[in-house]
Design a protein around this motif. Structure first.
Motif, PDB file in Angstrom:
ATOM      1  N   ASP A 133       0.806  -1.218   0.000  1.00  0.00           N
ATOM      2  CA  ASP A 133       0.000   0.000   0.000  1.00  0.00           C
ATOM      3  C   ASP A 133       0.843   1.275   0.000  1.00  0.00           C
ATOM      4  O   ASP A 133       0.315   2.357  -0.275  1.00  0.00           O
ATOM      5  N   HIS A 134       2.134   1.179   0.306  1.00  0.00           N
ATOM      6  CA  HIS A 134       2.985   2.360   0.267  1.00  0.00           C
ATOM      7  C   HIS A 134       3.033   2.963  -1.141  1.00  0.00           C
ATOM      8  O   HIS A 134       3.079   4.177  -1.309  1.00  0.00           O
ATOM      9  N   ILE A 135       3.030   2.097  -2.145  1.00  0.00           N
ATOM     10  CA  ILE A 135       3.159   2.621  -3.507  1.00  0.00           C
ATOM     11  C   ILE A 135       1.886   3.327  -3.974  1.00  0.00           C
ATOM     12  O   ILE A 135       1.940   4.133  -4.897  1.00  0.00           O
ATOM     13  N   VAL A 136       0.752   3.037  -3.327  1.00  0.00           N
ATOM     14  CA  VAL A 136      -0.467   3.776  -3.658  1.00  0.00           C
ATOM     15  C   VAL A 136      -0.297   5.246  -3.294  1.00  0.00           C
ATOM     16  O   VAL A 136      -0.663   6.140  -4.077  1.00  0.00           O
ATOM     17  N   GLU A 137       0.279   5.518  -2.131  1.00  0.00           N
ATOM     18  CA  GLU A 137       0.524   6.898  -1.727  1.00  0.00           C
ATOM     19  C   GLU A 137       1.549   7.556  -2.646  1.00  0.00           C
ATOM     20  O   GLU A 137       1.432   8.745  -2.965  1.00  0.00           O
ATOM     21  N   THR A 138       2.553   6.798  -3.093  1.00  0.00           N
ATOM     22  CA  THR A 138       3.496   7.354  -4.068  1.00  0.00           C
ATOM     23  C   THR A 138       2.769   7.754  -5.340  1.00  0.00           C
ATOM     24  O   THR A 138       3.033   8.814  -5.914  1.00  0.00           O
ATOM     25  N   HIS A 145       0.437  12.091  -8.838  1.00  0.00           N
ATOM     26  CA  HIS A 145      -0.691  12.776  -9.473  1.00  0.00           C
ATOM     27  C   HIS A 145      -0.884  14.179  -8.910  1.00  0.00           C
ATOM     28  O   HIS A 145      -1.265  15.108  -9.651  1.00  0.00           O
ATOM     29  N   ARG A 146      -0.641  14.353  -7.601  1.00  0.00           N
ATOM     30  CA  ARG A 146      -0.738  15.699  -7.028  1.00  0.00           C
ATOM     31  C   ARG A 146       0.309  16.625  -7.649  1.00  0.00           C
ATOM     32  O   ARG A 146       0.006  17.779  -7.986  1.00  0.00           O
ATOM     33  N   LYS A 147       1.516  16.126  -7.806  1.00  0.00           N
ATOM     34  CA  LYS A 147       2.572  16.927  -8.434  1.00  0.00           C
ATOM     35  C   LYS A 147       2.222  17.223  -9.889  1.00  0.00           C
ATOM     36  O   LYS A 147       2.442  18.339 -10.387  1.00  0.00           O
ATOM     37  N   LEU A 148       1.641  16.259 -10.580  1.00  0.00           N
ATOM     38  CA  LEU A 148       1.253  16.473 -11.971  1.00  0.00           C
ATOM     39  C   LEU A 148       0.166  17.542 -12.068  1.00  0.00           C
ATOM     40  O   LEU A 148       0.180  18.373 -12.991  1.00  0.00           O
ATOM     41  N   ASP A 149      -0.751  17.552 -11.115  1.00  0.00           N
ATOM     42  CA  ASP A 149      -1.783  18.597 -11.097  1.00  0.00           C
ATOM     43  C   ASP A 149      -1.146  19.971 -10.890  1.00  0.00           C
ATOM     44  O   ASP A 149      -1.582  20.967 -11.501  1.00  0.00           O
ATOM     45  N   GLU A 150      -0.127  20.049 -10.041  1.00  0.00           N
ATOM     46  CA  GLU A 150       0.572  21.323  -9.841  1.00  0.00           C
ATOM     47  C   GLU A 150       1.243  21.778 -11.131  1.00  0.00           C
ATOM     48  O   GLU A 150       1.224  22.977 -11.464  1.00  0.00           O
ATOM     49  N   GLU A 151       1.812  20.839 -11.850  1.00  0.00           N
ATOM     50  CA  GLU A 151       2.466  21.188 -13.114  1.00  0.00           C
ATOM     51  C   GLU A 151       1.443  21.615 -14.161  1.00  0.00           C
ATOM     52  O   GLU A 151       1.700  22.529 -14.962  1.00  0.00           O
ATOM     53  N   ARG A 152       0.281  20.991 -14.176  1.00  0.00           N
ATOM     54  CA  ARG A 152      -0.767  21.415 -15.109  1.00  0.00           C
ATOM     55  C   ARG A 152      -1.190  22.848 -14.800  1.00  0.00           C
ATOM     56  O   ARG A 152      -1.362  23.664 -15.713  1.00  0.00           O
ATOM     57  N   ALA A 153      -1.362  23.139 -13.522  1.00  0.00           N
ATOM     58  CA  ALA A 153      -1.750  24.503 -13.131  1.00  0.00           C
ATOM     59  C   ALA A 153      -0.661  25.494 -13.530  1.00  0.00           C
ATOM     60  O   ALA A 153      -0.962  26.610 -13.988  1.00  0.00           O
ATOM     61  N   GLN A 167      16.280  13.893  -9.262  1.00  0.00           N
ATOM     62  CA  GLN A 167      16.275  13.252  -7.964  1.00  0.00           C
ATOM     63  C   GLN A 167      14.962  12.492  -7.788  1.00  0.00           C
ATOM     64  O   GLN A 167      14.674  11.577  -8.536  1.00  0.00           O
ATOM     65  N   LYS A 168      14.135  12.874  -6.836  1.00  0.00           N
ATOM     66  CA  LYS A 168      12.894  12.141  -6.607  1.00  0.00           C
ATOM     67  C   LYS A 168      11.668  12.989  -6.906  1.00  0.00           C
ATOM     68  O   LYS A 168      10.623  12.844  -6.284  1.00  0.00           O
ATOM     69  N   SER A 169      11.799  13.872  -7.896  1.00  0.00           N
ATOM     70  CA  SER A 169      10.674  14.682  -8.316  1.00  0.00           C
ATOM     71  C   SER A 169      10.805  14.934  -9.817  1.00  0.00           C
ATOM     72  O   SER A 169      11.655  14.337 -10.485  1.00  0.00           O
ATOM     73  N   PHE A 170       9.966  15.811 -10.346  1.00  0.00           N
ATOM     74  CA  PHE A 170       9.997  16.086 -11.776  1.00  0.00           C
ATOM     75  C   PHE A 170       9.410  17.451 -12.064  1.00  0.00           C
ATOM     76  O   PHE A 170       8.694  18.032 -11.244  1.00  0.00           O
ATOM     77  N   LYS A 171       9.715  17.947 -13.245  1.00  0.00           N
ATOM     78  CA  LYS A 171       9.071  19.135 -13.782  1.00  0.00           C
ATOM     79  C   LYS A 171       8.588  18.819 -15.189  1.00  0.00           C
ATOM     80  O   LYS A 171       9.229  18.079 -15.926  1.00  0.00           O
ATOM     81  N   ALA A 172       7.443  19.394 -15.534  1.00  0.00           N
ATOM     82  CA  ALA A 172       6.905  19.197 -16.875  1.00  0.00           C
ATOM     83  C   ALA A 172       7.550  20.197 -17.821  1.00  0.00           C
ATOM     84  O   ALA A 172       7.450  21.409 -17.615  1.00  0.00           O
ATOM     85  N   ILE A 173       8.232  19.688 -18.829  1.00  0.00           N
ATOM     86  CA  ILE A 173       8.848  20.558 -19.829  1.00  0.00           C
ATOM     87  C   ILE A 173       7.788  21.113 -20.765  1.00  0.00           C
ATOM     88  O   ILE A 173       7.816  22.281 -21.159  1.00  0.00           O
ATOM     89  N   ARG A 174       6.842  20.267 -21.113  1.00  0.00           N
ATOM     90  CA  ARG A 174       5.688  20.723 -21.894  1.00  0.00           C
ATOM     91  C   ARG A 174       4.496  19.862 -21.535  1.00  0.00           C
ATOM     92  O   ARG A 174       4.631  18.718 -21.101  1.00  0.00           O
ATOM     93  N   MET A 175       3.296  20.435 -21.720  1.00  0.00           N
ATOM     94  CA  MET A 175       2.066  19.730 -21.403  1.00  0.00           C
ATOM     95  C   MET A 175       1.012  20.066 -22.441  1.00  0.00           C
ATOM     96  O   MET A 175       1.067  21.115 -23.076  1.00  0.00           O
TER      97      MET A 175
END
Length: 308
Positions: free
Chosen positions: A183-188, A193-201, A272-280
């Motif tokens: 179940d740990h990977i569900v939170e990952t 998805h939360r980070k992806l929503d931030e990048e979409r915004a 590292q352990k995160s990402f940035k969207a170059i384009r969307m």
């Protein structure tokens, strides 16, 4: 072999402070160690040694096993686990723990083992874990299924003891079983998805509209942990294997240095352990559902009469 000791007096096993934490859970912290002295005292403790030795063996020294870079030693308070590579992707597991307190030992060892398995599946090429348990180690035989191990088969009279040969149970834990139960990977996956929503915004792009699904979070989480932990090829391959079956679109690793991953509606730069969207770009509404339906329809309507 999966081994469980029964003593409360031995000091906690040492760990290397310069090794980063692998994962944490209540009452445990797991680290990779390259020092056999972190586990040798546990294997040779009088309550552990009888479970791991054979008649005529006076001492256990795993220095050569730990020195082999193909093998992995993960340590925690009170013990550790050695994963010995049998062949690429397959590791035999040797687990040794002292029992500090009968009331708290079970949860502690269970957390350590779960974190260690998670580390192996996400940080290495591991696809299958194997372990062998002699019949006299009843505690380990009962404990193994609680951690997801499946009994594959048993053999009669194959493990030597002072009282003669005893039976052996052979267990496996495969990636497919692990990913469905950790179940740990569900939170990952939720965090991804939360980070992806931030990048979409940040890009001013509307949400893709696919439904929140636990199964998707689970496999996204496993993929993300592999990508973040130096196994991007493995993560992409295993995610796409699931996505084709589930009806989600595939992803692709565009480059490894820098690490760039195309997830269909975004190109991600992983750092590292995160990402940035170059384009969307905006995704068609309901794409994750119709993709699978279109594939199934196409497969069912192909002309299968050619050559007959």
């Amino acid at each position: 072999m999966m081994l469980d000791a029964m003593d409360a007096t031995e000091p906690k096993v040492s760990t290397q402070e310069d090794q980063p934490d692998v994962s944490t859970a209540p009452s445990c912290a797991v680290r990779r160690s390259f020092d056999a002295s972190d586990i040798n005292p546990i294997f040779n403790h009088p309550t552990v040694f009888p479970n791991v030795s054979v008649p005529g063996l006076e001492k256990i020294d795993v220095t050569n096993l730990v020195a082999d870079p193909r093998n992995v030693l993960l340590t925690a308070d009170g013990g550790g686990i050695i994963f010995c590579q049998i062949e690429p992707g397959i590791y035999e597991v040797h687990t040794a723990f002292l029992k500090p307190e009968r009331s708290s030992n079970g949860p502690h060892i269970r957390n350590v083992c779960q974190n260690a398995y998670r580390w192996m599946f996400t940080h290495t090429d591991c696809m299958v874990l194997q372990t062998r348990i002699p019949a006299f180690n009843r505690a380990a035989i009962v404990f193994a299924p609680l951690l997801g191990w499946r009994l594959e088969f048993e053999r009669k009279s194959v493990w030597p003891t002072a009282d003669g040969m005893v039976d052996m149970s052979f267990f496996c834990l495969r990636y497919e079983d692990w990913v469905k139960n950790d179940d740990h990977i569900v939170e990952t996956g939720n965090g991804f998805h939360r980070k992806l929503d931030e990048e979409r915004a940040r890009h001013g792009v509307e949400d893709d509209g696919h439904p929140d699904e636990e199964c998707h979070d689970r496999y996204v989480g496993a993929c993300a942990e592999m990508i973040f932990s130096g196994q991007p090829e493995k993560g992409v391959i295993l995610y796409n294997r699931w996505a084709r079956f589930a009806g989600y679109g595939p992803i692709a690793m565009i480059s490894k240095d820098p690490l760039m991953v195309d997830i269909g509606d975004a190109l991600l730069h992983v750092v590292q352990k995160s990402f940035k969207a170059i384009r969307m770009k905006a995704s068609p509404r309901g794409n994750s559902n119709t993709h699978g339906a279109d594939q199934i329809l196409a497969a069912c309507t192909q002309d299968t009469s050619a050559g007959s």
